[in-house]
Scaffold this active site. Structure first.
Site, PDB file in Angstrom:
ATOM      1  N   HIS B 109       0.819  -1.220   0.000  1.00  0.00           N
ATOM      2  CA  HIS B 109       0.000   0.000   0.000  1.00  0.00           C
ATOM      3  C   HIS B 109       0.855   1.274   0.000  1.00  0.00           C
ATOM      4  O   HIS B 109       0.320   2.371  -0.012  1.00  0.00           O
ATOM      5  CB  HIS B 109      -0.943   0.022   1.213  1.00  0.00           C
ATOM      6  CG  HIS B 109      -1.977  -1.060   1.172  1.00  0.00           C
ATOM      7  ND1 HIS B 109      -2.854  -1.197   0.120  1.00  0.00           N
ATOM      8  CD2 HIS B 109      -2.274  -2.065   2.044  1.00  0.00           C
ATOM      9  CE1 HIS B 109      -3.654  -2.246   0.346  1.00  0.00           C
ATOM     10  NE2 HIS B 109      -3.312  -2.798   1.498  1.00  0.00           N
ATOM     11  N   ASP B 148      -2.901 -10.415  -2.870  1.00  0.00           N
ATOM     12  CA  ASP B 148      -3.440  -9.997  -1.568  1.00  0.00           C
ATOM     13  C   ASP B 148      -4.923  -9.658  -1.766  1.00  0.00           C
ATOM     14  O   ASP B 148      -5.340  -9.279  -2.854  1.00  0.00           O
ATOM     15  CB  ASP B 148      -2.655  -8.763  -1.098  1.00  0.00           C
ATOM     16  CG  ASP B 148      -2.957  -8.366   0.331  1.00  0.00           C
ATOM     17  OD1 ASP B 148      -2.133  -8.684   1.202  1.00  0.00           O
ATOM     18  OD2 ASP B 148      -4.005  -7.728   0.579  1.00  0.00           O
ATOM     19  N   HIS B 150      -6.454  -7.209  -0.608  1.00  0.00           N
ATOM     20  CA  HIS B 150      -6.619  -5.771  -0.785  1.00  0.00           C
ATOM     21  C   HIS B 150      -5.971  -5.333  -2.093  1.00  0.00           C
ATOM     22  O   HIS B 150      -4.968  -5.912  -2.506  1.00  0.00           O
ATOM     23  CB  HIS B 150      -5.974  -5.012   0.382  1.00  0.00           C
ATOM     24  CG  HIS B 150      -6.523  -5.376   1.715  1.00  0.00           C
ATOM     25  ND1 HIS B 150      -5.904  -6.289   2.548  1.00  0.00           N
ATOM     26  CD2 HIS B 150      -7.653  -4.984   2.346  1.00  0.00           C
ATOM     27  CE1 HIS B 150      -6.627  -6.428   3.649  1.00  0.00           C
ATOM     28  NE2 HIS B 150      -7.701  -5.655   3.551  1.00  0.00           N
ATOM     29  N   ASP B 237      -4.555 -12.814   2.850  1.00  0.00           N
ATOM     30  CA  ASP B 237      -5.821 -12.429   3.474  1.00  0.00           C
ATOM     31  C   ASP B 237      -7.030 -12.756   2.615  1.00  0.00           C
ATOM     32  O   ASP B 237      -8.153 -12.405   2.966  1.00  0.00           O
ATOM     33  CB  ASP B 237      -5.797 -10.956   3.890  1.00  0.00           C
ATOM     34  CG  ASP B 237      -4.980 -10.094   2.960  1.00  0.00           C
ATOM     35  OD1 ASP B 237      -4.686 -10.547   1.840  1.00  0.00           O
ATOM     36  OD2 ASP B 237      -4.630  -8.964   3.350  1.00  0.00           O
TER      37      ASP B 237
HETATM   38 ZN   LIG Z   1      -4.080  -7.206   2.439  1.00  0.00          ZN
END
Ligand SMILES: [Zn+2]
Ligand SMILES: [Zn+2]
Lengths: 564, 451
Positions: B109, B148, B150, B237
């Site tokens: 991120h 991931d 996200h 995740d």
């Molecule tokens: Zn993540």
């Protein structure tokens, strides 16, 4: 008085020590097919020299376990595995014909995640009985955190066939690594009876001679154990030879320094490290007969180079061959060797000078060099090779993985202050090696019996590694297999846990005869918060305490002066 | 010949964002237990390496850190990033055939400009590794597959204008999960259109759905792009037990994904089901990368029939894949149609929120629309901190393969800004062709070369 005996592969060394002095030393060739005789032959003159004085203890280091395993003279063991999820257990190569894989699983917190199946245990038991195997190793993944599955299987065997001996993985080692636990358990059970037989016999013969001094056995990690304790894990006494020589050097060199120990033999040189006065242990267990184990041992490295190494010229460069073609040319052997080079360089008086020159001339002809220069070149090649191996050993130590920031940052680049040589060729090679590496070369007196001195002076050691899980309300000790509920101690702090660890250490130390004066040490202590849903529900403590390996200091007045 | 899989395991057992934060000491503890109890490090296929510290220069190759690198990274960050570099070296020296950096803290991120921590990340480990590989080993084409749950918005940001780096991210739909981006229309800048592919999946997507995306979309695109190197930005995740997301991916699913994707390098990202997922997922990925039998790695509560993809969701995924395939096929045409080809510069403005540190950032970005190269990039960024303070920076980034005209223009622009620094606190020059990185402090009127 102390007695130390190291029955090595080639020689048996023995010493008798009285406070501060070496009263008697013996070095005789080992009869590898009859260790008992070798041991007793070395012991005999020591007993004579001791006269009527009291012998406080006798420490033995032998190649018994090595020999048993190398010759396959070990007892057959069946293997029962409870692997749970992970690697496909069919891929394991433990080379045990009678291997059984059971359902059932324990996880990393010691929780049962899959129950055992009674029917499978029964079938496995009947198969073992039918095969007539008398020993069974039962090993489950994470059994050190929950022994219930291993115990259920073992008690089934005990109940239905009490004559079958069992060992459970959690009793052998609680260190993480299931395949290593399997191998170590197998070796433990396979050598226990023969180990017991050998040392009981020795003890009996000593008692017959009126010697009642306790017998201790040296282990690969440089600690000693009373023989009856060593019996529980005989495989830990493998590779005691390198431990003995390292401890011997520790006793014969200045306190607190960083040294490389070189045991230069016929065709191999064994290297070990002493860092700031502490022998370096390998971070992982020893490899035995191509299998990785949980046996703690000194970090050693074997280099295929020694006095008898054959020297050849290949494409205009000298090469040290890994094999032995016979004895040195100057001693009537067939080919030029390192020993011949030393003879020509005037560093030894072994063998015939004329033949040594002949040997160097054979090599020199191809290199277009006179014998003396060839000899110097041979020695330089050897020394450079050793220096490279030593540097790589330090480098490997530096490059060991680190899992914490402080660990990664703290490892400094360390280089030795001393190179210390024992073994026949050491006095010739060492000064050159010291010059090459820019450090002091030490060839201590009594180096020829350093192993026996190391054995005689080895401390009784004890290491206990604890894992506390307050959320799950239990703790266990890796080395002893203790698994207990915390109960009323459930809220204990890290300091409480450390205190408990030291209490255990003292208590277990007493049983082994570790003197109350010995300083226990905290090896590491670490805490993890168990957080579930943003709040702390428990704590995990990993604590290791020990009486470290080392030598009995009060027998050491001679050490400083010996160093120079 | 057996695979040689390199591992850097750096669980940072002495580092946490805060004591109860998901990114805490405990995160990889049970993974350690599982990997060590399996004896994974002893396998002849596995080569374990020690992590090392990345240098500030390694970081400056990627980021403009405000006010400076030291303020944004701890030793743990340097070691996590450095761990990936160790594997990059091992791979390029042919010591290993692939490698997995099991490191924390994560990085995907973290964007080019760093005012603080976003989504548990300060610096972007993969990007630092990729820029190192490009600089040191002259690797040109790289594909990143972000697995991931996200959206890997930081990595996307860093490579948005780079046609040589293909960034593919599949993730839980941004309308239902942090960071709320990663939609199919985010396709890359004008000179890199189609080099960013986003695949937002519905919550509840299982192994079946993800493998469909992999087989039908990701692998064909990779096959066409022909990267020199594939990097897996490996978050865990998507797992069915993850507390921060809602997907239904399993350890077996992750293993198969890696077995099929065959990444050269994988770098751990998120994954916060530290007991129910990570020990199993990590073991499975390691075995899959080493081409070993992973069929027995299963979560304790795993039952095959629990993870059937519903037909409705499967249809949705199939349609999404078709849509993205069409975009991929027509990406060149799309680029030509876009009007932002007009003019010398392409501009965009946006605001960015740093969830962990509660920082608001305003960005004005300009890309030189060059005919011969990807063009240099200029970013003006203002960070508004919770303390009420603001910092404004101007950063210029010259791509490694920028044409000489762009290089010169960008360097001149940096000088111009220094001569005329109104409203700015710091000015940065990321000169990748020369591998030199400068930070100029307006207040002190001084320039530092970052080493
Ligand atoms: Zn993540
Ligand atoms: Zn250009």
């Amino acid at each position: 008085m102390l007695i130390g005996i190291d029955v090595g592969g080639t020689y048996t060394d023995a010493v008798l020590l009285r406070r501060g002095e070496i009263l008697e030393k013996i070095k005789i060739p080992t009869k590898s097919e009859d260790l008992q005789t070798s041991l007793l032959n070395a012991l005999e003159p020591l007993l004579k020299a001791a006269g009527n004085e009291e012998i406080n203890r006798i420490v033995l280091s032998t190649t018994l376990i090595t020999n048993l395993i190398a010759t396959g003279n070990i007892d057959p063991v069946a293997l029962v595995l409870i692997p749970g999820p992970g690697l496909n257990p069919k891929g394991y190569q433990f080379n045990v014909p009678d291997t059984f894989i059971l359902s059932g699983a324990i996880d990393y917190r010691g929780r049962e995640i899959e129950p055992l199946k009674e029917k499978e245990i029964k079938e496995c038991f009947e198969a073992v009985k039918a095969r007539g195997v008398k020993r069974v190793a039962i090993v489950g993944k994470f059994s050190q955190r929950n022994k219930s599955h291993e115990e259920a299987v073992a008690s089934y065997f005990k109940q239905h066939a009490p004559e079958i001996q069992t060992v459970m993985g959690y009793q052998v080692s609680g260190r993480l690594n299931f395949p290593r636990r399997v191998v170590t358990s197998l070796l433990t059970l396979a050598t226990q009876d023969k180990f017991q037989e050998f040392y009981s016999q020795i003890q009996k013969l000593l008692v017959q001679r009126g010697i009642t001094a306790p017998i201790y056995i040296l282990k690969a990690d440089g600690g000693t154990l009373p023989f009856q304790q060593a019996f529980l894990k005989p495989v830990e006494t493998i590779f005691s030879g390198p431990a003995a020589s390292t401890l011997g050097v520790l006793a014969l060199t200045p306190i607190g320094q960083t040294s490389v120990v070189l045991d230069i033999g016929g065709t191999t040189t064994d290297l070990a490290l002493i860092l700031s006065g502490k022998p370096l242990l390998a971070s992982r267990g020893a490899k035995i007969n191509k299998h990785l184990t949980h046996v703690r041992a000194f970090a050693t490295k074997s280099v295929a180079l020694g006095g008898d190494s054959e020297i050849q010229v290949c494409e205009n460069t000298l090469e040290i061959m890994p094999q032995r073609a016979g004895s040195a040319y100057c001693l009537g052997g067939p080919r030029p060797t390192a020993t011949d080079a030393m003879r020509v360089a005037g560093m030894t008086t072994i063998g015939e000078e004329k033949r040594a020159f002949e040997a160097m001339n054979m090599l020199g002809k191809k290199l277009k060099l006179p014998a003396e220069q060839t000899a110097r070149l041979v020695l330089r090649t050897m020394v450079q090779r050793l220096a490279k191996e030593i540097n790589e050993m330090f480098l490997a130590w530096e490059e060991e993985p680190a899992y914490r920031i402080w660990e990664l940052l703290q490892k400094q680049k360390i280089r030795p202050q001393n190179v210390v040589g024992i073994g026949g060729s050491a006095p010739a090679i060492l000064p050159l090696l010291g010059k090459e590496m820019g450090c002091r070369a030490l060839a201590p007196p009594y180096a020829e019996v350093a192993n026996a001195i190391g054995a005689a002076l080895a401390k009784v050691t004890l290491r206990l590694t604890f894992h506390f899980d307050t959320e799950r309300n239990f703790y266990f000790i890796e080395e002893t297999g203790v698994q207990e509920k915390l109960g009323t101690k459930r809220e204990l702090s890290l300091a409480d846990a450390e205190e408990l660890a030291f209490t255990w250490l003292k208590q277990e130390g007493d049983k082994l005869g570790i003197s109350p004066g010995e300083e226990p040490e905290l090896v590491y202590s670490e805490m993890f918060n168990v957080v579930r849903g943003w709040s702390t529900t428990g704590r995990l403590y990993d604590i290791c305490v020990q009486f470290p390996p080392g030598i009995l200091e009060n027998w050491l007045e001679r050490r400083e002066q010996n160093a120079e | 010949m057996p695979n040689k899989t390199g591992l850097v395991f750096f669980p940072a057992f002495d580092w946490a964002i805060s004591s109860t934060h998901p990114e805490r000491e405990e995160r990889l503890l049970y993974t350690k237990d599982q990997l060590f109890e399996e004896g994974i490090m002893d396998l002849p296929e596995i080569y374990e390496y020690k992590a090392r510290l990345a240098t500030f220069k390694d970081i400056a190759r990627v980021h403009f850190c405000v006010p400076e690198i030291r303020a944004q990274v701890t030793e743990a960050h340097l070691i996590a990033a450095g761990g990936t570099l160790v594997l990059a070296d091992a791979l390029m020296n042919k010591e290993i055939t692939n490698g997995f950096a099991l490191v924390r803290p994560p990085g995907h991120h973290a964007m080019r400009v760093v005012h603080g921590n976003r989504g548990f990340c300060n610096i972007n480990n993969e990007s630092i590794m990729i820029e190192y590989l490009r600089k040191k080993y002259r690797i040109q084409k790289i594909a990143i597959v972000d697995t991931d749950v996200h959206h890997g918005d930081g990595t996307q940001d860093i490579y948005y204008h780079d046609p040589d780096v293909l960034f593919i991210s599949f993730h839980q739909d941004g309308r239902t999960l942090y960071p709320g981006s990663g939609f199919p229309h985010e396709l890359g800048g004008p000179r890199a259109l189609g080099a960013t592919i986003n695949i937002p999946l519905p919550p509840g997507t299982t192994d079946g759905g993800i493998h469909y995306v992999l087989e039908e979309l990701v692998l064909p695109i990779l096959n066409e792009f022909q990267p020199d190197l594939i990097v897996n930005s490996a978050g865990q995740d998507n797992h069915y037990t993850d507390p921060l997301a809602n997907m239904r991916f399993t350890a077996q699913g992750y293993a198969r994904l890696n077995a099929r994707l065959k990444p050269h390098l994988a770098v751990l990202e998120g994954g916060y089901a530290i007991e129910s997922a990570l020990p199993y997922v990590n073991a499975a990925i390691v075995l899959a990368m080493a081409e070993l039998d992973y069929s027995c790695v299963r979560e304790p509560d795993y039952r095959e029939d629990k993870f059937k993809q519903s037909p409705e969701k499967m249809n949705y995924i199939k349609e999404l894949v078709e849509h993205l395939k069409e975009i991929w096929k027509t990406r060149t045409l799309l680029a030509e149609q876009k009007e932002f080809y007009e003019g010398d510069f392409y501009e965009q403005k946006r605001s960015i929120y740093y969830d962990t540190d509660h920082i608001r950032e305003q960005q004005w970005e300009q890309i030189r629309l060059c005919k011969t190269c990807a063009g240099y990039q200029m970013i003006k960024s203002r960070g508004m901190y919770p303390t009420g303070m603001t910092k404004t920076i101007f950063g210029i980034s010259i791509p490694l393969r920028a044409c000489s005209i762009c290089q010169e223009e960008a360097r001149n622009y940096y000088q111009e800004k220094i001569n005329n620094p109104q409203g700015l606190d710091f000015i940065y020059l990321q000169d990748k062709p020369r591998d030199t990185y400068y930070r100029y402090s307006v207040e002190n009127n001084s320039q530092v070369e970052i080493e």
